[in-house]
Write a protein that holds these residues in place. Structure first.
Motif, short mmCIF file in Angstrom:
data_model
loop_
_atom_site.label_atom_id
_atom_site.label_comp_id
_atom_site.label_asym_id
_atom_site.label_seq_id
_atom_site.Cartn_x
_atom_site.Cartn_y
_atom_site.Cartn_z
N TRP A 155 4.61 8.76 -8.88
CA TRP A 155 3.36 9.39 -8.42
C TRP A 155 3.75 10.66 -7.70
CZ3 TRP A 155 -0.14 7.84 -3.71
CH2 TRP A 155 -1.35 8.55 -3.77
N GLN A 183 -8.43 1.99 -10.78
CA GLN A 183 -8.44 1.89 -9.32
C GLN A 183 -9.80 1.46 -8.79
OE1 GLN A 183 -6.80 5.48 -7.59
NE2 GLN A 183 -4.86 5.25 -8.67
N ARG A 191 2.35 12.53 -5.63
CA ARG A 191 2.04 12.61 -4.20
C ARG A 191 3.00 11.78 -3.33
NH1 ARG A 191 -3.55 11.08 -2.00
NH2 ARG A 191 -2.29 10.87 -0.12
N TRP A 194 -8.46 -2.37 -1.96
CA TRP A 194 -7.46 -1.50 -1.32
C TRP A 194 -7.49 -1.73 0.20
CZ3 TRP A 194 -3.46 -0.35 -3.70
CH2 TRP A 194 -2.58 0.64 -3.26
N HIS A 229 3.86 -1.01 -6.85
CA HIS A 229 3.07 0.23 -6.82
C HIS A 229 3.85 1.25 -6.03
CE1 HIS A 229 -0.54 2.76 -6.53
NE2 HIS A 229 -0.26 2.91 -5.25
N GLU A 266 -7.66 -1.04 -7.05
CA GLU A 266 -7.81 -0.46 -5.70
C GLU A 266 -9.27 -0.45 -5.27
OE1 GLU A 266 -5.69 3.26 -5.23
OE2 GLU A 266 -4.03 2.59 -6.51
N GLY A 281 -2.15 7.47 7.65
CA GLY A 281 -2.78 7.10 6.39
C GLY A 281 -3.99 6.20 6.54
N HIS A 307 -12.17 3.13 -7.06
CA HIS A 307 -12.63 3.60 -5.74
C HIS A 307 -14.09 4.02 -5.94
CE1 HIS A 307 -8.78 3.38 -3.74
NE2 HIS A 307 -8.21 4.05 -4.73
N GLU A 319 0.83 -1.21 0.00
CA GLU A 319 0.00 0.00 0.00
C GLU A 319 0.87 1.25 0.00
OE1 GLU A 319 -2.73 0.26 3.29
OE2 GLU A 319 -3.47 2.22 2.66
N ILE A 320 2.03 1.17 0.60
CA ILE A 320 2.87 2.35 0.81
C ILE A 320 4.34 2.11 0.46
CG2 ILE A 320 3.87 3.77 2.69
CD1 ILE A 320 1.05 3.61 3.99
O1 G3I Z 1 5.59 8.06 6.56
C1 G3I Z 1 4.93 8.75 7.61
C2 G3I Z 1 5.43 8.24 8.92
O2 G3I Z 1 6.80 8.50 9.02
C3 G3I Z 1 4.64 8.91 10.05
O3 G3I Z 1 4.98 8.31 11.26
C4 G3I Z 1 3.12 8.76 9.83
C5 G3I Z 1 2.35 9.53 10.87
O4 G3I Z 1 1.08 9.88 10.43
O5 G3I Z 1 2.79 9.23 8.55
C6 G3I Z 1 3.44 8.47 7.56
O6 G3I Z 1 3.03 8.69 6.26
C7 G3I Z 1 1.70 8.31 5.91
C8 G3I Z 1 1.76 7.04 5.05
O7 G3I Z 1 0.48 6.78 4.54
C9 G3I Z 1 2.27 5.85 5.84
O8 G3I Z 1 1.55 5.62 6.98
C10 G3I Z 1 1.14 9.44 5.13
O9 G3I Z 1 0.94 10.53 6.00
C11 G3I Z 1 -0.13 9.05 4.47
O10 G3I Z 1 -0.50 10.10 3.57
C12 G3I Z 1 0.06 7.76 3.66
O11 G3I Z 1 -1.16 7.56 3.01
C13 G3I Z 1 -1.21 6.62 1.96
C14 G3I Z 1 -1.31 7.35 0.61
O12 G3I Z 1 -1.58 6.43 -0.45
C15 G3I Z 1 0.00 8.07 0.28
O13 G3I Z 1 1.05 7.14 0.11
C16 G3I Z 1 -2.48 5.80 2.19
O14 G3I Z 1 -2.31 5.02 3.35
C17 G3I Z 1 -2.72 4.88 0.99
O15 G3I Z 1 -3.92 4.18 1.16
C18 G3I Z 1 -2.80 5.74 -0.26
O16 G3I Z 1 -3.02 4.91 -1.36
C19 G3I Z 1 -3.37 5.58 -2.59
C20 G3I Z 1 -2.74 4.81 -3.73
O17 G3I Z 1 -1.34 4.68 -3.53
C21 G3I Z 1 -3.03 5.50 -5.08
N1 G3I Z 1 -4.45 5.68 -5.26
C22 G3I Z 1 -5.16 6.35 -4.15
C23 G3I Z 1 -4.89 5.63 -2.83
C24 G3I Z 1 -5.65 6.29 -1.68
O18 G3I Z 1 -5.19 7.59 -1.49
#
Ligand code: G3I
Length: 372
Positions: A113, A237, A115, A312, A109, A270, A331, A239, A72-73
């Motif tokens: 990207w 995806q 983001r 997802w 994955h 997803e 996340g 969603h 996922e990440i």
């Molecule tokens: O890495 C930091 C970590 O160091 C910190 O301790 C923690 C505290 O909140 O945050 C961590 O980062 C988070 C990461 O997930 C890991 O937990 C980010 O804030 C958060 O934004 C991230 O969110 C993920 C997001 O993608 C960005 O990578 C979501 O879980 C994940 O479901 C989402 O997945 C995306 C797909 O890749 C692409 N399509 C949309 C989908 C949903 O947004």
């Protein structure tokens, strides 16, 4: 203890938490991967290694239901190289080892990207150009290229509100619209056996924006194929969103057929369902989620070019979708009660399979064959 799929199917599974949970003896009958295999398809889910390590019911559900997993990440650039030159491979290594031990396919994955591009890379790319991206591809594909059968090379490139229909990103700014083909060629050179994909959202519903997004995706895929880019897969995806539905089968089927005619395989990458009435009675909520899942899959799995379905996550407990009165943590949307979560994944927060699980299972088991 390292639990393998073989242990699980041999009955070594412990009882799952929560009333109404799947019983071990039901597992082979109800497995989503077995249902998908009937039509030559693969079923999988997005996972995080920390959940697999800490939550036994999650591990068991993954081993029972999944033929593939998507990190996922942890294969994203900001997870692998948050600071320039300091690579962090631990979590991605754990996932590849877990997949290897359990004969699970891996979806890579995602290489590009915006983001999930670390801040240092966004600015370095503007100054130093393509070598910054090339370095990331070399490192990431050098280590994980062969472990993943398919790679999302570019994630979410489309934005129909932007001139040219492509998302205005640091990649577009630095390299122009050709960055997508360039990335595909670069990935192909480093991982020649992998199937390469572009992956995007928002093609499901009959509103103006999603209709325009379908047109833009078809245009993009067709021009990439015309110019000979190594593009093998399009990831949708899916969603789903109950506030936009219900889905209309005919235009969705037409879109999938047009995509298939361009010579790509289609993966549903997803799948989940965003609820619109989080305060309604739980039975009504679960029925609405299941009905939308069924509607989508009946169309998607009728298309032989659709070769896999990935949700997802597997449990509402790990959903990224907003929870009722919940908060975001790492996340994930965290709620205080099982009802509080968005209920758009196959298992609830206490690992009980929901009507969405049955919808997935029945749709997968009943669908016509995917193309060989
Ligand atoms: O890495 C930091 C970590 O160091 C910190 O301790 C923690 C505290 O909140 O945050 C961590 O980062 C988070 C990461 O997930 C890991 O937990 C980010 O804030 C958060 O934004 C991230 O969110 C993920 C997001 O993608 C960005 O990578 C979501 O879980 C994940 O479901 C989402 O997945 C995306 C797909 O890749 C692409 N399509 C949309 C989908 C949903 O947004």
């Amino acid at each position: 203890m390292v639990l393998t799929r073989r242990d699980l199917l041999a009955g070594a599974t412990a009882s799952m938490t929560g009333g109404g949970a799947l019983r071990a003896q039901d597992a082979p009958r109800l497995s989503l991967t077995a249902a998908a295999a009937r039509s030559r398809r693969r079923f999988g889910a997005a996972v995080r290694p920390e959940h697999l390590a800490a939550e036994r019911p999650f591990r068991e559900a993954v081993l029972r239901d999944c033929g593939s997993i998507t990190p996922e990440i942890h294969l994203k650039w900001d997870a692998l190289e948050p600071t320039r030159g300091e690579r962090r491979h631990g979590p991605a290594d754990e996932l590849t080892a877990f997949a290897g031990r359990n004969a699970l396919a891996l979806r890579g994955h995602a290489l590009i990207w915006e983001r999930s591009t670390p801040a240092w890379a966004l600015s370095a790319m503007a100054r130093e150009g393509w070598p910054v991206v090339a370095g990331h591809f070399e490192q990431t594909l050098g280590r994980y290229g062969a472990a993943c059968g398919v790679w999302d090379v570019v994630n979410e490139p489309i934005d129909v509100r932007a001139p040219g229909g492509l998302h205005r990103t640091a990649f577009l700014d630095a390299f122009g619209p050709g960055y997508i083909a360039r990335a595909l060629h670069a990935a192909h050179a480093l991982a020649p056996a992998a199937r390469l994909s572009i992956n995007d959202y928002g093609f499901d519903y009959e509103n103006e924006e999603e209709q325009a997004r379908r047109k833009a995706l078809l245009g993009l895929v067709s021009s990439l194929k015309r110019e000979g880019a190594p593009l093998h897969v399009v990831g949708l995806q899916a969603h789903l969103d109950l506030s936009k539905g219900p889905l209309k089968p005919a235009p969705l089927a037409r879109f999938l057929a047009q995509l298939a005619d361009l010579g790509v395989e289609i993966e549903i990458t997803e799948l989940d369902v965003k609820e619109s009435r989080l305060t309604a009675p739980i039975e009504a909520r679960d029925a609405a989620v299941a009905a939308e899942t069924r509607r989508y899959l009946e169309v998607a799995l009728d298309q032989p070019a659709v070769v896999s379905v990935t949700t997802w996550g597997l449990t509402d407990r790990h959903s990224w979708l907003p929870a009722l009165g919940g908060r975001m943590q790492g996340g994930e949307a965290v709620a205080t009660t099982p009802e509080g979560y968005n209920r758009g994944l196959p298992y609830d927060a206490l690992w009980r399979p929901k009507p969405m699980y049955q919808a997935l299972h029945q749709s997968l088991a009943a669908s016509p064959l995917a193309r060989a």
